[in-house]
Design an enzyme around this catalytic site. Structure first.
Site, PDB file in Angstrom:
ATOM      1  N   HIS A   1       0.825  -1.220   0.000  1.00  0.00           N
ATOM      2  CA  HIS A   1       0.000   0.000   0.000  1.00  0.00           C
ATOM      3  C   HIS A   1       0.847   1.252   0.000  1.00  0.00           C
ATOM      4  CE1 HIS A   1      -0.046   1.191   4.365  1.00  0.00           C
ATOM      5  NE2 HIS A   1       0.043  -0.094   4.612  1.00  0.00           N
TER       6      HIS A   1
ATOM      7  N   ASP B   1       5.674   1.493   7.220  1.00  0.00           N
ATOM      8  CA  ASP B   1       4.261   1.186   6.930  1.00  0.00           C
ATOM      9  C   ASP B   1       3.694   2.181   5.927  1.00  0.00           C
ATOM     10  OD1 ASP B   1       1.695   0.262   6.956  1.00  0.00           O
ATOM     11  OD2 ASP B   1       1.225   0.999   8.961  1.00  0.00           O
TER      12      ASP B   1
ATOM     13  N   GLU C   1      -5.320   1.983   2.066  1.00  0.00           N
ATOM     14  CA  GLU C   1      -5.314   0.764   2.899  1.00  0.00           C
ATOM     15  C   GLU C   1      -5.638   1.088   4.345  1.00  0.00           C
ATOM     16  OE1 GLU C   1      -3.413  -2.309   5.605  1.00  0.00           O
ATOM     17  OE2 GLU C   1      -3.050  -0.161   5.473  1.00  0.00           O
ATOM     18  N   GLU C   2      -5.055   2.194   4.821  1.00  0.00           N
ATOM     19  CA  GLU C   2      -5.188   2.531   6.243  1.00  0.00           C
ATOM     20  C   GLU C   2      -6.616   2.916   6.628  1.00  0.00           C
ATOM     21  OE1 GLU C   2      -2.863   1.844   8.137  1.00  0.00           O
ATOM     22  OE2 GLU C   2      -0.904   2.247   7.248  1.00  0.00           O
TER      23      GLU C   2
ATOM     24  N   ASP D   1       3.495  -5.666   3.430  1.00  0.00           N
ATOM     25  CA  ASP D   1       3.106  -4.521   4.249  1.00  0.00           C
ATOM     26  C   ASP D   1       3.960  -4.563   5.518  1.00  0.00           C
ATOM     27  OD1 ASP D   1       1.904  -2.479   5.592  1.00  0.00           O
ATOM     28  OD2 ASP D   1      -0.108  -3.363   5.646  1.00  0.00           O
TER      29      ASP D   1
ATOM     30  N   HIS E   1       2.049   4.582  11.981  1.00  0.00           N
ATOM     31  CA  HIS E   1       0.899   5.506  12.043  1.00  0.00           C
ATOM     32  C   HIS E   1       1.234   6.781  12.808  1.00  0.00           C
ATOM     33  CE1 HIS E   1      -1.638   1.558  11.699  1.00  0.00           C
ATOM     34  NE2 HIS E   1      -1.034   1.882  10.571  1.00  0.00           N
TER      35      HIS E   1
HETATM   36  C1  LIG Z   1       0.959  13.983  13.739  1.00  0.00           C
HETATM   37  O1  LIG Z   1       1.507  15.114  13.127  1.00  0.00           O
HETATM   38  C2  LIG Z   1       1.818  16.177  13.999  1.00  0.00           C
HETATM   39  C3  LIG Z   1       2.205  17.378  13.167  1.00  0.00           C
HETATM   40  O2  LIG Z   1       2.850  17.030  11.980  1.00  0.00           O
HETATM   41  C4  LIG Z   1       2.900  15.727  14.955  1.00  0.00           C
HETATM   42  O3  LIG Z   1       3.279  16.776  15.811  1.00  0.00           O
HETATM   43  C5  LIG Z   1       2.363  14.545  15.727  1.00  0.00           C
HETATM   44  O4  LIG Z   1       3.368  14.035  16.581  1.00  0.00           O
HETATM   45  C6  LIG Z   1       1.892  13.460  14.803  1.00  0.00           C
HETATM   46  N1  LIG Z   1       1.189  12.437  15.538  1.00  0.00           N
HETATM   47  C7  LIG Z   1       1.732  11.286  15.772  1.00  0.00           C
HETATM   48  C8  LIG Z   1       0.844  10.262  16.441  1.00  0.00           C
HETATM   49  O5  LIG Z   1       2.848  11.020  15.436  1.00  0.00           O
HETATM   50 ZN   LIG Z   2       0.347  -0.978   6.418  1.00  0.00          ZN
END
Ligand SMILES: *[C@@H]1O[C@H](CO)[C@@H](O)[C@H](O)[C@H]1NC(C)=O
Ligand SMILES: [Zn+2]
Length: 386
Positions: free
Chosen positions: A194, A213, A247-248, A275, A354
Protein backbone atom coordinates in the site's frame (compact mmCIF):
# COMPACT_ATOMS: atom_id res chain seq x y z
CA UNK A 1 -30.48 -34.73 18.26
CA UNK A 2 -32.89 -32.03 19.19
CA UNK A 3 -30.17 -29.68 20.28
CA UNK A 4 -28.23 -30.35 17.10
CA UNK A 5 -31.29 -29.53 15.02
CA UNK A 6 -31.96 -26.33 16.89
CA UNK A 7 -28.30 -25.38 16.50
CA UNK A 8 -28.58 -25.92 12.77
CA UNK A 9 -31.80 -23.91 12.63
CA UNK A 10 -30.16 -21.11 14.58
CA UNK A 11 -27.18 -21.13 12.22
CA UNK A 12 -29.52 -21.06 9.24
CA UNK A 13 -31.41 -18.13 10.76
CA UNK A 14 -28.20 -16.17 11.34
CA UNK A 15 -26.97 -16.75 7.80
CA UNK A 16 -30.37 -15.89 6.29
CA UNK A 17 -30.78 -12.69 8.27
CA UNK A 18 -27.30 -11.63 7.22
CA UNK A 19 -28.07 -11.66 3.54
CA UNK A 20 -31.86 -11.63 3.19
CA UNK A 21 -32.06 -7.85 3.44
CA UNK A 22 -29.30 -6.30 1.37
CA UNK A 23 -28.83 -2.58 1.87
CA UNK A 24 -30.61 -0.72 -0.94
CA UNK A 25 -28.75 1.34 -3.53
CA UNK A 26 -30.70 4.40 -2.43
CA UNK A 27 -29.62 3.96 1.19
CA UNK A 28 -25.96 3.64 0.19
CA UNK A 29 -26.21 6.74 -2.00
CA UNK A 30 -27.96 8.79 0.70
CA UNK A 31 -25.78 7.76 3.62
CA UNK A 32 -22.47 8.00 1.79
CA UNK A 33 -23.53 11.46 0.57
CA UNK A 34 -23.86 12.41 4.27
CA UNK A 35 -20.28 11.26 4.81
CA UNK A 36 -21.19 7.99 6.51
CA UNK A 37 -19.10 4.89 5.84
CA UNK A 38 -20.28 1.28 5.70
CA UNK A 39 -17.87 -0.91 7.67
CA UNK A 40 -17.54 -4.68 7.91
CA UNK A 41 -16.08 -5.17 11.37
CA UNK A 42 -16.14 -8.95 11.74
CA UNK A 43 -16.54 -12.09 9.73
CA UNK A 44 -20.15 -13.14 9.18
CA UNK A 45 -21.59 -9.94 10.65
CA UNK A 46 -23.62 -7.40 8.70
CA UNK A 47 -21.75 -4.19 7.87
CA UNK A 48 -22.68 -1.13 9.90
CA UNK A 49 -22.79 2.63 9.17
CA UNK A 50 -20.26 4.82 10.99
CA UNK A 51 -19.57 8.54 10.98
CA UNK A 52 -16.11 9.76 9.97
CA UNK A 53 -15.36 10.53 13.62
CA UNK A 54 -16.36 6.99 14.59
CA UNK A 55 -14.17 5.57 11.81
CA UNK A 56 -11.21 7.53 13.15
CA UNK A 57 -11.92 6.32 16.69
CA UNK A 58 -11.86 2.72 15.46
CA UNK A 59 -8.52 3.30 13.71
CA UNK A 60 -7.06 4.87 16.85
CA UNK A 61 -8.29 1.90 18.87
CA UNK A 62 -6.41 -0.40 16.46
CA UNK A 63 -9.62 -2.02 15.18
CA UNK A 64 -9.30 -3.41 11.64
CA UNK A 65 -12.20 -3.42 9.19
CA UNK A 66 -13.18 -3.45 5.54
CA UNK A 67 -14.78 -0.17 4.46
CA UNK A 68 -17.28 -1.69 2.01
CA UNK A 69 -19.13 1.51 1.09
CA UNK A 70 -17.84 1.45 -2.48
CA UNK A 71 -17.86 -2.34 -3.04
CA UNK A 72 -21.01 -3.48 -1.23
CA UNK A 73 -23.28 -3.31 -4.27
CA UNK A 74 -20.82 -5.05 -6.59
CA UNK A 75 -20.33 -7.81 -4.03
CA UNK A 76 -24.09 -8.21 -3.57
CA UNK A 77 -24.49 -8.50 -7.34
CA UNK A 78 -21.67 -11.04 -7.50
CA UNK A 79 -23.28 -13.18 -4.82
CA UNK A 80 -26.60 -13.08 -6.67
CA UNK A 81 -24.90 -14.11 -9.93
CA UNK A 82 -22.91 -16.99 -8.50
CA UNK A 83 -25.97 -17.97 -6.44
CA UNK A 84 -24.25 -20.68 -4.49
CA UNK A 85 -22.27 -19.17 -1.67
CA UNK A 86 -24.29 -17.28 0.90
CA UNK A 87 -21.45 -14.84 1.27
CA UNK A 88 -18.17 -13.87 -0.28
CA UNK A 89 -15.69 -16.53 0.77
CA UNK A 90 -13.12 -15.74 3.37
CA UNK A 91 -12.20 -19.31 4.15
CA UNK A 92 -8.64 -20.49 3.99
CA UNK A 93 -8.19 -21.92 0.51
CA UNK A 94 -5.75 -24.51 -0.76
CA UNK A 95 -4.12 -23.77 -4.07
CA UNK A 96 -1.22 -25.92 -5.32
CA UNK A 97 2.03 -24.74 -6.88
CA UNK A 98 5.10 -26.37 -8.37
CA UNK A 99 8.20 -26.11 -6.16
CA UNK A 100 10.74 -23.37 -7.05
CA UNK A 101 12.94 -24.65 -9.88
CA UNK A 102 14.54 -21.67 -11.65
CA UNK A 103 17.36 -21.04 -9.19
CA UNK A 104 20.01 -20.02 -11.74
CA UNK A 105 17.83 -17.46 -13.52
CA UNK A 106 16.26 -16.12 -10.31
CA UNK A 107 19.59 -15.72 -8.49
CA UNK A 108 20.95 -13.69 -11.41
CA UNK A 109 18.04 -11.25 -10.99
CA UNK A 110 18.26 -11.17 -7.19
CA UNK A 111 21.91 -10.14 -7.49
CA UNK A 112 20.84 -6.87 -9.11
CA UNK A 113 18.52 -5.75 -6.28
CA UNK A 114 20.07 -3.01 -4.18
CA UNK A 115 19.32 -1.40 -0.84
CA UNK A 116 20.73 1.85 -2.26
CA UNK A 117 17.96 1.96 -4.85
CA UNK A 118 15.30 1.19 -2.25
CA UNK A 119 16.66 3.89 0.07
CA UNK A 120 16.50 6.36 -2.79
CA UNK A 121 12.84 5.54 -3.62
CA UNK A 122 11.95 5.69 0.05
CA UNK A 123 13.57 9.10 0.46
CA UNK A 124 11.07 10.42 -2.08
CA UNK A 125 8.07 8.64 -0.55
CA UNK A 126 8.84 9.78 3.01
CA UNK A 127 9.44 13.37 1.88
CA UNK A 128 5.72 13.80 1.20
CA UNK A 129 4.23 15.28 4.39
CA UNK A 130 1.96 12.25 4.44
CA UNK A 131 0.49 9.87 1.86
CA UNK A 132 -3.01 9.96 3.29
CA UNK A 133 -5.64 8.82 0.79
CA UNK A 134 -7.49 12.13 0.96
CA UNK A 135 -4.54 14.54 0.97
CA UNK A 136 -2.95 16.26 -2.01
CA UNK A 137 0.43 14.80 -1.03
CA UNK A 138 -1.19 11.34 -1.10
CA UNK A 139 -2.10 12.04 -4.72
CA UNK A 140 1.43 13.29 -5.45
CA UNK A 141 2.86 10.06 -4.06
CA UNK A 142 0.61 8.05 -6.39
CA UNK A 143 1.72 10.19 -9.35
CA UNK A 144 5.37 9.68 -8.42
CA UNK A 145 4.96 5.89 -8.26
CA UNK A 146 3.26 5.91 -11.68
CA UNK A 147 5.98 8.01 -13.30
CA UNK A 148 8.69 5.89 -11.66
CA UNK A 149 7.32 2.59 -13.00
CA UNK A 150 6.84 4.20 -16.42
CA UNK A 151 10.41 5.47 -16.26
CA UNK A 152 11.79 1.96 -15.64
CA UNK A 153 9.78 0.59 -18.57
CA UNK A 154 11.33 3.25 -20.82
CA UNK A 155 14.83 2.75 -19.38
CA UNK A 156 14.75 -0.99 -20.11
CA UNK A 157 13.04 -0.68 -23.49
CA UNK A 158 9.79 -2.32 -22.44
CA UNK A 159 7.03 -0.63 -24.44
CA UNK A 160 4.91 -3.76 -23.79
CA UNK A 161 4.57 -2.89 -20.09
CA UNK A 162 1.22 -1.30 -19.20
CA UNK A 163 1.18 1.16 -16.27
CA UNK A 164 -1.95 2.94 -15.10
CA UNK A 165 -3.65 4.62 -12.20
CA UNK A 166 -6.91 3.14 -10.94
CA UNK A 167 -9.17 5.94 -9.74
CA UNK A 168 -11.48 5.57 -6.73
CA UNK A 169 -14.26 7.53 -5.05
CA UNK A 170 -11.56 9.48 -3.13
CA UNK A 171 -8.55 11.49 -4.33
CA UNK A 172 -5.67 9.01 -4.23
CA UNK A 173 -5.51 6.59 -7.18
CA UNK A 174 -3.98 3.12 -6.87
CA UNK A 175 -1.21 2.22 -9.35
CA UNK A 176 -1.16 -1.02 -11.36
CA UNK A 177 1.65 -2.02 -13.71
CA UNK A 178 1.43 -5.18 -15.82
CA UNK A 179 4.26 -7.10 -17.48
CA UNK A 180 2.24 -8.90 -20.15
CA UNK A 181 2.36 -12.68 -20.35
CA UNK A 182 3.01 -14.57 -23.58
CA UNK A 183 -0.35 -16.16 -22.71
CA UNK A 184 -2.47 -13.07 -21.96
CA UNK A 185 -5.40 -15.08 -20.58
CA UNK A 186 -3.27 -17.18 -18.21
CA UNK A 187 -4.02 -16.58 -14.51
CA UNK A 188 -2.24 -13.46 -13.32
CA UNK A 189 0.52 -13.30 -10.73
CA UNK A 190 -0.03 -10.30 -8.45
CA UNK A 191 2.22 -8.50 -5.98
CA UNK A 192 0.80 -5.68 -3.86
CA UNK A 193 1.73 -3.15 -1.20
CA UNK A 194 0.00 0.00 0.00
CA UNK A 195 1.11 3.50 -0.92
CA UNK A 196 -0.81 5.44 1.73
CA UNK A 197 0.34 6.43 5.21
CA UNK A 198 -1.51 7.93 8.15
CA UNK A 199 -0.86 10.09 11.20
CA UNK A 200 -3.57 8.91 13.58
CA UNK A 201 -3.72 12.15 15.55
CA UNK A 202 -4.14 14.30 12.43
CA UNK A 203 -4.71 12.24 9.26
CA UNK A 204 -5.18 15.05 6.77
CA UNK A 205 -2.36 17.40 7.75
CA UNK A 206 -0.17 15.54 10.25
CA UNK A 207 3.28 14.26 9.45
CA UNK A 208 3.23 10.58 8.43
CA UNK A 209 6.47 9.50 6.73
CA UNK A 210 5.29 5.88 6.69
CA UNK A 211 8.84 4.64 6.15
CA UNK A 212 8.07 1.10 7.26
CA UNK A 213 4.26 1.19 6.93
CA UNK A 214 4.28 0.71 4.10
CA UNK A 215 7.16 2.51 2.44
CA UNK A 216 9.26 -0.64 2.73
CA UNK A 217 6.75 -2.89 0.96
CA UNK A 218 6.21 -0.23 -1.70
CA UNK A 219 9.93 0.15 -2.46
CA UNK A 220 10.52 -3.63 -2.33
CA UNK A 221 8.04 -3.93 -5.20
CA UNK A 222 9.51 -1.00 -7.13
CA UNK A 223 12.96 -2.59 -6.92
CA UNK A 224 11.75 -6.14 -7.70
CA UNK A 225 9.88 -4.80 -10.74
CA UNK A 226 12.95 -2.82 -11.86
CA UNK A 227 15.28 -5.81 -11.47
CA UNK A 228 12.92 -8.09 -13.42
CA UNK A 229 12.83 -5.60 -16.30
CA UNK A 230 16.60 -5.24 -16.18
CA UNK A 231 16.77 -9.05 -16.41
CA UNK A 232 14.53 -8.97 -19.51
CA UNK A 233 11.79 -10.89 -17.70
CA UNK A 234 9.27 -12.24 -20.27
CA UNK A 235 6.72 -14.29 -18.33
CA UNK A 236 4.08 -16.70 -19.60
CA UNK A 237 1.49 -15.46 -17.10
CA UNK A 238 0.81 -11.73 -16.86
CA UNK A 239 2.61 -10.37 -13.79
CA UNK A 240 1.24 -7.27 -12.05
CA UNK A 241 2.58 -4.99 -9.37
CA UNK A 242 0.01 -3.03 -7.35
CA UNK A 243 0.38 -0.01 -5.07
CA UNK A 244 -2.93 0.35 -3.24
CA UNK A 245 -4.56 3.58 -2.17
CA UNK A 246 -6.42 3.94 1.12
CA UNK A 247 -5.31 0.76 2.90
CA UNK A 248 -5.19 2.53 6.24
CA UNK A 249 -8.84 3.60 5.93
CA UNK A 250 -10.31 0.12 5.47
CA UNK A 251 -8.46 -1.58 2.58
CA UNK A 252 -10.14 0.65 0.01
CA UNK A 253 -7.89 0.40 -3.05
CA UNK A 254 -7.25 -3.34 -2.81
CA UNK A 255 -10.94 -4.09 -2.25
CA UNK A 256 -11.95 -2.08 -5.32
CA UNK A 257 -9.39 -3.84 -7.52
CA UNK A 258 -10.03 -7.35 -6.15
CA UNK A 259 -13.81 -6.97 -6.52
CA UNK A 260 -13.33 -5.63 -10.04
CA UNK A 261 -11.15 -8.61 -10.99
CA UNK A 262 -13.70 -11.00 -9.53
CA UNK A 263 -16.61 -9.38 -11.35
CA UNK A 264 -14.81 -9.20 -14.70
CA UNK A 265 -13.60 -12.82 -14.51
CA UNK A 266 -9.88 -12.10 -14.20
CA UNK A 267 -8.10 -15.29 -13.12
CA UNK A 268 -5.51 -14.96 -10.37
CA UNK A 269 -2.78 -17.55 -9.86
CA UNK A 270 -1.47 -16.00 -6.64
CA UNK A 271 -1.29 -12.68 -4.79
CA UNK A 272 1.55 -11.58 -2.52
CA UNK A 273 1.06 -8.80 0.04
CA UNK A 274 4.04 -6.85 1.39
CA UNK A 275 3.11 -4.52 4.25
CA UNK A 276 6.03 -3.65 6.59
CA UNK A 277 9.32 -5.41 5.86
CA UNK A 278 12.03 -3.19 7.37
CA UNK A 279 12.04 -3.71 11.12
CA UNK A 280 12.58 -6.43 13.66
CA UNK A 281 12.88 -5.89 17.39
CA UNK A 282 16.54 -5.50 18.37
CA UNK A 283 17.86 -8.66 19.95
CA UNK A 284 15.33 -10.99 18.29
CA UNK A 285 16.13 -13.40 15.44
CA UNK A 286 15.32 -12.27 11.89
CA UNK A 287 12.42 -14.14 10.29
CA UNK A 288 9.79 -13.77 7.60
CA UNK A 289 6.54 -14.35 9.44
CA UNK A 290 3.73 -15.85 7.37
CA UNK A 291 0.19 -14.83 8.29
CA UNK A 292 -1.74 -18.07 8.88
CA UNK A 293 -5.22 -16.59 8.55
CA UNK A 294 -7.09 -15.07 5.57
CA UNK A 295 -4.28 -16.52 3.48
CA UNK A 296 -4.10 -19.60 1.28
CA UNK A 297 -2.46 -22.50 3.08
CA UNK A 298 -1.21 -23.99 -0.21
CA UNK A 299 0.38 -20.69 -1.16
CA UNK A 300 1.93 -20.47 2.31
CA UNK A 301 3.53 -23.89 1.71
CA UNK A 302 4.95 -22.53 -1.56
CA UNK A 303 6.18 -19.42 0.31
CA UNK A 304 8.11 -21.62 2.75
CA UNK A 305 9.90 -23.32 -0.17
CA UNK A 306 10.51 -19.95 -1.84
CA UNK A 307 11.97 -18.38 1.32
CA UNK A 308 14.14 -21.44 1.97
CA UNK A 309 15.45 -21.35 -1.61
CA UNK A 310 16.12 -17.63 -1.93
CA UNK A 311 16.44 -15.93 1.45
CA UNK A 312 19.23 -15.96 4.01
CA UNK A 313 16.60 -15.73 6.78
CA UNK A 314 14.07 -18.43 7.70
CA UNK A 315 10.29 -18.36 7.52
CA UNK A 316 8.21 -18.51 10.68
CA UNK A 317 4.53 -18.92 11.40
CA UNK A 318 3.06 -15.65 12.58
CA UNK A 319 0.22 -15.32 15.05
CA UNK A 320 -3.21 -14.71 13.53
CA UNK A 321 -3.33 -11.29 11.91
CA UNK A 322 -7.10 -11.09 12.38
CA UNK A 323 -9.97 -9.77 10.31
CA UNK A 324 -9.12 -7.21 7.60
CA UNK A 325 -5.58 -6.62 8.88
CA UNK A 326 -3.99 -5.75 5.51
CA UNK A 327 -4.57 -5.87 1.75
CA UNK A 328 -4.20 -9.65 1.39
CA UNK A 329 -7.60 -9.83 3.12
CA UNK A 330 -9.24 -8.10 0.14
CA UNK A 331 -8.00 -10.84 -2.20
CA UNK A 332 -8.91 -13.61 0.21
CA UNK A 333 -12.38 -12.06 0.50
CA UNK A 334 -12.89 -12.55 -3.24
CA UNK A 335 -11.62 -16.13 -3.12
CA UNK A 336 -8.17 -15.50 -4.63
CA UNK A 337 -5.09 -17.25 -3.14
CA UNK A 338 -2.92 -14.79 -1.22
CA UNK A 339 0.02 -14.80 1.21
CA UNK A 340 1.40 -12.20 3.59
CA UNK A 341 5.02 -12.47 4.75
CA UNK A 342 5.59 -9.92 7.53
CA UNK A 343 8.75 -8.30 8.96
CA UNK A 344 8.62 -10.17 12.29
CA UNK A 345 6.41 -12.33 14.41
CA UNK A 346 3.68 -10.03 15.69
CA UNK A 347 4.96 -8.40 18.87
CA UNK A 348 8.48 -8.02 17.47
CA UNK A 349 7.22 -5.66 14.70
CA UNK A 350 7.61 -1.92 14.35
CA UNK A 351 5.97 0.02 17.22
CA UNK A 352 6.22 3.46 15.56
CA UNK A 353 3.72 3.03 12.71
CA UNK A 354 0.90 5.51 12.04
CA UNK A 355 2.93 8.32 13.59
CA UNK A 356 5.51 10.95 12.75
CA UNK A 357 8.15 8.57 14.17
CA UNK A 358 7.85 5.91 11.44
CA UNK A 359 11.25 6.70 9.90
CA UNK A 360 14.34 4.72 8.91
CA UNK A 361 16.22 6.07 11.93
CA UNK A 362 14.19 4.04 14.40
CA UNK A 363 16.35 1.54 16.30
CA UNK A 364 15.60 -1.84 14.68
CA UNK A 365 15.09 -0.60 11.14
CA UNK A 366 17.26 -2.63 8.75
CA UNK A 367 17.69 -2.32 5.00
CA UNK A 368 19.40 -5.70 4.80
CA UNK A 369 16.31 -7.20 6.43
CA UNK A 370 13.96 -5.45 3.99
CA UNK A 371 16.10 -6.56 1.03
CA UNK A 372 15.12 -10.16 1.77
CA UNK A 373 11.50 -9.28 1.03
CA UNK A 374 12.44 -7.66 -2.28
CA UNK A 375 14.26 -10.89 -3.13
CA UNK A 376 11.23 -12.97 -2.25
CA UNK A 377 9.00 -10.67 -4.33
CA UNK A 378 11.20 -10.99 -7.43
CA UNK A 379 11.48 -14.75 -6.93
CA UNK A 380 7.68 -15.03 -6.51
CA UNK A 381 7.11 -13.15 -9.78
CA UNK A 382 9.67 -15.24 -11.65
CA UNK A 383 8.86 -18.72 -10.34
CA UNK A 384 5.09 -18.29 -10.72
CA UNK A 385 5.14 -16.16 -13.86
CA UNK A 386 7.55 -18.02 -16.16
C1 LIG B 1 0.96 13.98 13.74
O1 LIG B 1 1.51 15.11 13.13
C2 LIG B 1 1.82 16.18 14.00
C3 LIG B 1 2.21 17.38 13.17
O2 LIG B 1 2.85 17.03 11.98
C4 LIG B 1 2.90 15.73 14.95
O3 LIG B 1 3.28 16.78 15.81
C5 LIG B 1 2.36 14.54 15.73
O4 LIG B 1 3.37 14.04 16.58
C6 LIG B 1 1.89 13.46 14.80
N1 LIG B 1 1.19 12.44 15.54
C7 LIG B 1 1.73 11.29 15.77
C8 LIG B 1 0.84 10.26 16.44
O5 LIG B 1 2.85 11.02 15.44
ZN1 LIG C 1 0.35 -0.98 6.42
Amino acid sequence: MKSLLSTLLLLFAIVSVGYARPIATSEIAAKSAQGLRLLSLAEGEDPVWKTEAEVLDLLRAGKNFFDVTDTYELETKLRAQTGSAAKVVSDVLRATYAAPSKQTQVRAILGTLTTTNMQSYLNTLTAFNNRYYRSTTGVSASNWILSTVQGFATQYGRSDVVAQQVTHSFQQPSVVVRIPGSNPSAPRVLLGSHMDSINLSNPTNGRAPGADDDGTGAVNLLEAYRALLQGNFRPTNPVEFHWYAGEEAGLLGSQAIAANYKSTGVQVKAHLNLDMTGYYKPGTAEVMALAPDYADSGLNEFMKLLITAYSRIPWANDLACGYACSDHASWNRQGFPTAYPFEAVTGNDNPTIHSASDTTSVNGFSWTHSLEFAKIAAAFAYELGI
